[in-house]
Write a protein that holds these residues in place. Sequence first.
Motif, PDB file in Angstrom:
ATOM      1  N   THR A 258       0.843  -1.204   0.000  1.00  0.00           N
ATOM      2  CA  THR A 258       0.000   0.000   0.000  1.00  0.00           C
ATOM      3  C   THR A 258       0.872   1.247   0.000  1.00  0.00           C
ATOM      4  N   THR A 261       2.137   1.881  -3.472  1.00  0.00           N
ATOM      5  CA  THR A 261       1.095   2.487  -4.302  1.00  0.00           C
ATOM      6  C   THR A 261       0.952   3.976  -4.004  1.00  0.00           C
ATOM      7  N   ILE A 335      -7.839   4.819  -1.735  1.00  0.00           N
ATOM      8  CA  ILE A 335      -7.182   3.620  -2.254  1.00  0.00           C
ATOM      9  C   ILE A 335      -7.247   2.549  -1.153  1.00  0.00           C
ATOM     10  N   ASN A 337      -6.444  -1.748  -0.148  1.00  0.00           N
ATOM     11  CA  ASN A 337      -5.706  -2.951  -0.500  1.00  0.00           C
ATOM     12  C   ASN A 337      -6.303  -4.126   0.265  1.00  0.00           C
ATOM     13  N   ILE A 365      -9.791   3.145  -5.875  1.00  0.00           N
ATOM     14  CA  ILE A 365      -8.867   2.137  -6.396  1.00  0.00           C
ATOM     15  C   ILE A 365      -8.736   0.976  -5.418  1.00  0.00           C
ATOM     16  N   THR A 366      -8.846  -0.231  -5.934  1.00  0.00           N
ATOM     17  CA  THR A 366      -8.648  -1.432  -5.140  1.00  0.00           C
ATOM     18  C   THR A 366      -7.392  -2.159  -5.619  1.00  0.00           C
ATOM     19  N   ILE A 367      -6.446  -2.309  -4.732  1.00  0.00           N
ATOM     20  CA  ILE A 367      -5.229  -3.070  -4.997  1.00  0.00           C
ATOM     21  C   ILE A 367      -5.442  -4.491  -4.478  1.00  0.00           C
ATOM     22  N   MET A 371       0.321  -3.681  -6.473  1.00  0.00           N
ATOM     23  CA  MET A 371      -0.023  -2.806  -7.595  1.00  0.00           C
ATOM     24  C   MET A 371       0.373  -3.432  -8.929  1.00  0.00           C
ATOM     25  N   ASN A 372      -0.538  -3.341  -9.929  1.00  0.00           N
ATOM     26  CA  ASN A 372      -0.248  -3.843 -11.273  1.00  0.00           C
ATOM     27  C   ASN A 372      -0.435  -2.715 -12.295  1.00  0.00           C
ATOM     28  N   LYS A 374      -2.794  -2.166 -14.462  1.00  0.00           N
ATOM     29  CA  LYS A 374      -4.146  -1.606 -14.465  1.00  0.00           C
ATOM     30  C   LYS A 374      -4.299  -0.596 -13.323  1.00  0.00           C
ATOM     31  N   ASN A 375      -3.726  -0.928 -12.168  1.00  0.00           N
ATOM     32  CA  ASN A 375      -3.795  -0.002 -11.036  1.00  0.00           C
ATOM     33  C   ASN A 375      -3.068   1.308 -11.346  1.00  0.00           C
ATOM     34  N   GLU A 378      -5.311   3.418 -13.198  1.00  0.00           N
ATOM     35  CA  GLU A 378      -6.313   3.976 -12.273  1.00  0.00           C
ATOM     36  C   GLU A 378      -5.721   5.110 -11.439  1.00  0.00           C
TER      37      GLU A 378
END
Length: 389
Positions: A258, A261, A335, A337, A365-367, A371-372, A374-375, A378
């Motif tokens: 987290t 991110t 955000i 996680n 945002i949901t991790i 984090m990838n 797509k994140n 976002e």
Amino acid sequence: MKDTKITENIKYIGVDDKEIRLFEGQYDVPNGISYNSYLILDQAVVIMDTVDKRATDEWFNNLINELDGRYPDYLVISHLEPDHAYNIQKLANKYPNMRLIGNAKTFMYLPQFFEIPNLEERKIVVNEGDIISIGKHTLQFFMAPMVHWPEVMVTYEQSEKILFAADGFGKFGTLDTDEDWTCEARRYYFNIVGKYGPQVQALLKKTSTLDIKIICPLHGPILKDNLEYYIQKYDIWSKYEPEDDGVFIAYASIHGYTKETALKLAKILEEKGAKKVTTTDLTTDDMAEAIEDAFRYDKIILAASSYNNGLFPPMEQFLHHLESKNYQNRKIGIIENGTWAPSAARCMKDIINKMKDIIICNTTITIKSKMNEKNIEELNTLADEILNK
């Protein structure tokens, strides 16, 4: 040697406490705290408040030295909190002819702390605007309930135009600390007085009619120059208005993902031209400073791990602190996680929804653990939304 002279007849008799680690048992004070007390020497002698028990001996030494053989006629009690009032009992016992000046609520609560001999005969109860002349100096009293206790009052000395402001305009740090006033005064204000913005506004309205040349608070330096600056800060703070255009990112991370991110978002915001981006780790950094920064900036990002189908406790604690301080009028991005059942966003929103005039960004945002790509897309979307791009 500390300069005790405020004016020719008004002396500083307070004490710097450089050994204290936590003020009020919770606020980190790396540069200590001052317990301010003042002495007015005229036909009558007036003591303006006492000090904390940690400073008793030094304070009595300062008092006796400045009295130079005289005896006090009055003690003005601005505020009954023990860091200012602890020595009322000892002072009253030492000077049995000294009278105590306070308002009705002062004397309602005083017996909960002390047993003052002959209190009924010794007390002087003042009301809004009342005046007491002590010779060339004239004291006028203004009630300041809930700034930040119900019995608080301030005193205006008319001849030298001095406002004895109780906890108003106070700051952390000793008087000999060389540091910016605003940062530690802001941290002091929002953590100690900040819940009571409307009451501070009421007091500012009262004192706006006074010609003030010097402000003498119960903590922090005596203010003699550029008073408009300090008053303006208090006006902004007590209206819950953002002080600066910027994004404050507060994160609470269990295993570091987290945090990763949150720091990535900080970098994105800077690249997109955010005027100011600042971050705090709620698991390790000073909570009081996090509260200060949340009020300072107009935008905030909350990033937290899910925990036990709820919210990671450092973030939960932070949000409850904000709620208790009347946090409002801000824009918030969220955000969360969670590896298998993310719950942090829901829990954060449950607390935020109890606050006034908060805008929550549409992008939540949901991790999922880490984090990838797509994140990251976002995060860019959230950055644009929080910056109104």
